[in-house]
Design a protein around this motif. Structure first.
Motif, PDB file in Angstrom:
ATOM      1  N   TYR A  33       0.845  -1.203   0.000  1.00  8.34           N
ATOM      2  CA  TYR A  33       0.000   0.000   0.000  1.00  8.34           C
ATOM      3  C   TYR A  33       0.874   1.245   0.000  1.00  8.34           C
ATOM      4  O   TYR A  33       1.964   1.248   0.561  1.00  8.34           O
ATOM      5  CB  TYR A  33      -0.865   0.048   1.267  1.00  8.34           C
ATOM      6  CG  TYR A  33      -1.617  -1.218   1.565  1.00  8.34           C
ATOM      7  CD1 TYR A  33      -0.983  -2.285   2.186  1.00  8.34           C
ATOM      8  CD2 TYR A  33      -2.958  -1.350   1.242  1.00  8.34           C
ATOM      9  CE1 TYR A  33      -1.663  -3.460   2.465  1.00  8.34           C
ATOM     10  CE2 TYR A  33      -3.651  -2.517   1.519  1.00  8.34           C
ATOM     11  CZ  TYR A  33      -2.999  -3.573   2.134  1.00  8.34           C
ATOM     12  OH  TYR A  33      -3.685  -4.725   2.411  1.00  8.34           O
ATOM     13  N   TYR A  35       0.264   5.255   1.300  1.00  9.56           N
ATOM     14  CA  TYR A  35      -0.573   6.247   1.957  1.00  9.56           C
ATOM     15  C   TYR A  35       0.158   7.590   1.955  1.00  9.56           C
ATOM     16  O   TYR A  35       1.375   7.647   1.934  1.00  9.56           O
ATOM     17  CB  TYR A  35      -0.816   5.878   3.422  1.00  9.56           C
ATOM     18  CG  TYR A  35      -1.592   4.617   3.660  1.00  9.56           C
ATOM     19  CD1 TYR A  35      -0.943   3.396   3.792  1.00  9.56           C
ATOM     20  CD2 TYR A  35      -2.975   4.646   3.803  1.00  9.56           C
ATOM     21  CE1 TYR A  35      -1.659   2.233   4.036  1.00  9.56           C
ATOM     22  CE2 TYR A  35      -3.694   3.489   4.048  1.00  9.56           C
ATOM     23  CZ  TYR A  35      -3.021   2.284   4.163  1.00  9.56           C
ATOM     24  OH  TYR A  35      -3.730   1.145   4.415  1.00  9.56           O
ATOM     25  N   LEU A  43      -4.369   9.052   7.602  1.00  8.47           N
ATOM     26  CA  LEU A  43      -3.723   8.460   6.429  1.00  8.47           C
ATOM     27  C   LEU A  43      -4.753   8.281   5.320  1.00  8.47           C
ATOM     28  O   LEU A  43      -5.847   7.777   5.566  1.00  8.47           O
ATOM     29  CB  LEU A  43      -3.111   7.102   6.764  1.00  8.47           C
ATOM     30  CG  LEU A  43      -1.746   7.121   7.439  1.00  8.47           C
ATOM     31  CD1 LEU A  43      -1.861   7.498   8.901  1.00  8.47           C
ATOM     32  CD2 LEU A  43      -1.065   5.768   7.299  1.00  8.47           C
ATOM     33  N   LEU A  45      -5.318   6.549   1.535  1.00  5.79           N
ATOM     34  CA  LEU A  45      -4.777   5.524   0.652  1.00  5.79           C
ATOM     35  C   LEU A  45      -4.648   6.067  -0.759  1.00  5.79           C
ATOM     36  O   LEU A  45      -5.621   6.580  -1.328  1.00  5.79           O
ATOM     37  CB  LEU A  45      -5.690   4.296   0.669  1.00  5.79           C
ATOM     38  CG  LEU A  45      -5.250   3.104  -0.155  1.00  5.79           C
ATOM     39  CD1 LEU A  45      -3.964   2.492   0.427  1.00  5.79           C
ATOM     40  CD2 LEU A  45      -6.357   2.058  -0.197  1.00  5.79           C
ATOM     41  N   PHE A  90       3.815   7.047   3.275  1.00  3.10           N
ATOM     42  CA  PHE A  90       4.109   5.788   3.946  1.00  3.10           C
ATOM     43  C   PHE A  90       3.762   4.616   3.031  1.00  3.10           C
ATOM     44  O   PHE A  90       2.696   4.587   2.415  1.00  3.10           O
ATOM     45  CB  PHE A  90       3.301   5.648   5.234  1.00  3.10           C
ATOM     46  CG  PHE A  90       3.800   6.526   6.345  1.00  3.10           C
ATOM     47  CD1 PHE A  90       3.179   7.725   6.634  1.00  3.10           C
ATOM     48  CD2 PHE A  90       4.901   6.142   7.096  1.00  3.10           C
ATOM     49  CE1 PHE A  90       3.635   8.546   7.653  1.00  3.10           C
ATOM     50  CE2 PHE A  90       5.377   6.955   8.118  1.00  3.10           C
ATOM     51  CZ  PHE A  90       4.745   8.146   8.392  1.00  3.10           C
TER      52      PHE A  90
END
Lengths: 115, 111
Positions: A33, A35, A43, A45, A90
């Motif tokens: 993923y 983010y 966060l 996505l 992230f």
């Protein structure tokens, strides 16, 4: 045991430039993923992948692209960088069984400023 | 659509005092619920998770959380806070879709 590794940790980019944020994991996780985290916003996505060759858009995909050619790597590309893309990014990975998403392992983030 | 609400943006507690961080969720099916902690300059670390079964779940660092379906809540608790618990805490919900995170609660600990 490295886990999820993100590079670079910090970067300053000029408006209109492009760059790739790197993410690699050594846990043989299927799901990965990206983010972005903005102050007070939690966060969001951007994109995710459930396996090599498969990617899907998240909540805020505009201005970004991803690819997943291997299980280990999930790079995020910014094309034509804009100030609104200044954020902390992230990468996360998850074992992912069946349809269950469980991002349990996060990298330390990339702090990106666009000026 | 699924969503998570953390009503408290910032909480300050004294060291040794008890702590409760609130989390309310909206999810169309049986949810999987998570609490994460983020120290400054770091990524997120999983504190605990609820999938099914016992509604009181224990996590790392002495934290626990209780799932209350009737209230759509998953509050995080700790009986005695340590100065090292100062951080940002995120509640998240998801199961067959990627997790949705709340906006976080920042915890400050004073002597």
């Amino acid at each position: 045991n490295a886990g999820v590794t993100q590079t670079p940790k910090f970067h300053i980019l000029k408006i209109g430039q492009s760059m790739t944020l790197q993410c690699t994991q050594d846990m043989n996780h299927n799901y990965m993923y990206w983010y972005r985290q903005d102050p007070g916003m939690g966060l969001k996505l951007i994109y995710y992948s459930v396996g090599a060759g498969i990617t899907d858009k998240g909540e805020v995909p505009n201005g970004y692209n991803v690819s997943r050619s291997t299980t280990e790597d999930f790079p995020l590309r910014l094309e034509l960088a804009a100030p609104s893309q200044t954020s902390v990014y992230f990468c996360a990975s998850s074992k992912g069984t069946g349809e269950v998403h469980q991002p349990q392992h996060f990298g330390d983030g990339t702090r990106l400023s666009i000026l | 659509a699924q969503s998570v609400t953390q009503p408290d943006i910032h909480i300050t507690v004294s060291e040794g005092a008890s702590l409760e961080l609130r989390c309310n969720y909206s999810y169309g099916a049986t949810p999987y619920l998570f609490w994460y902690v983020q120290s400054p300059g770091q990524g997120l670390q999983l504190l605990l998770k609820y999938f099914s079964g016992d509604t009181l779940v224990q996590g790392i660092k002495g934290f626990e959380a209780e799932f209350k379906r009737s209230q759509s809540s998953f509050n995080l608790r700790k009986p005695s806070v340590h100065w090292s618990d100062a951080a940002e805490y995120f509640c998240a919900v998801g199961a067959d879709t990627p997790l949705v995170f709340g906006k976080g609660t920042r915890l400050s600990v004073i002597a």
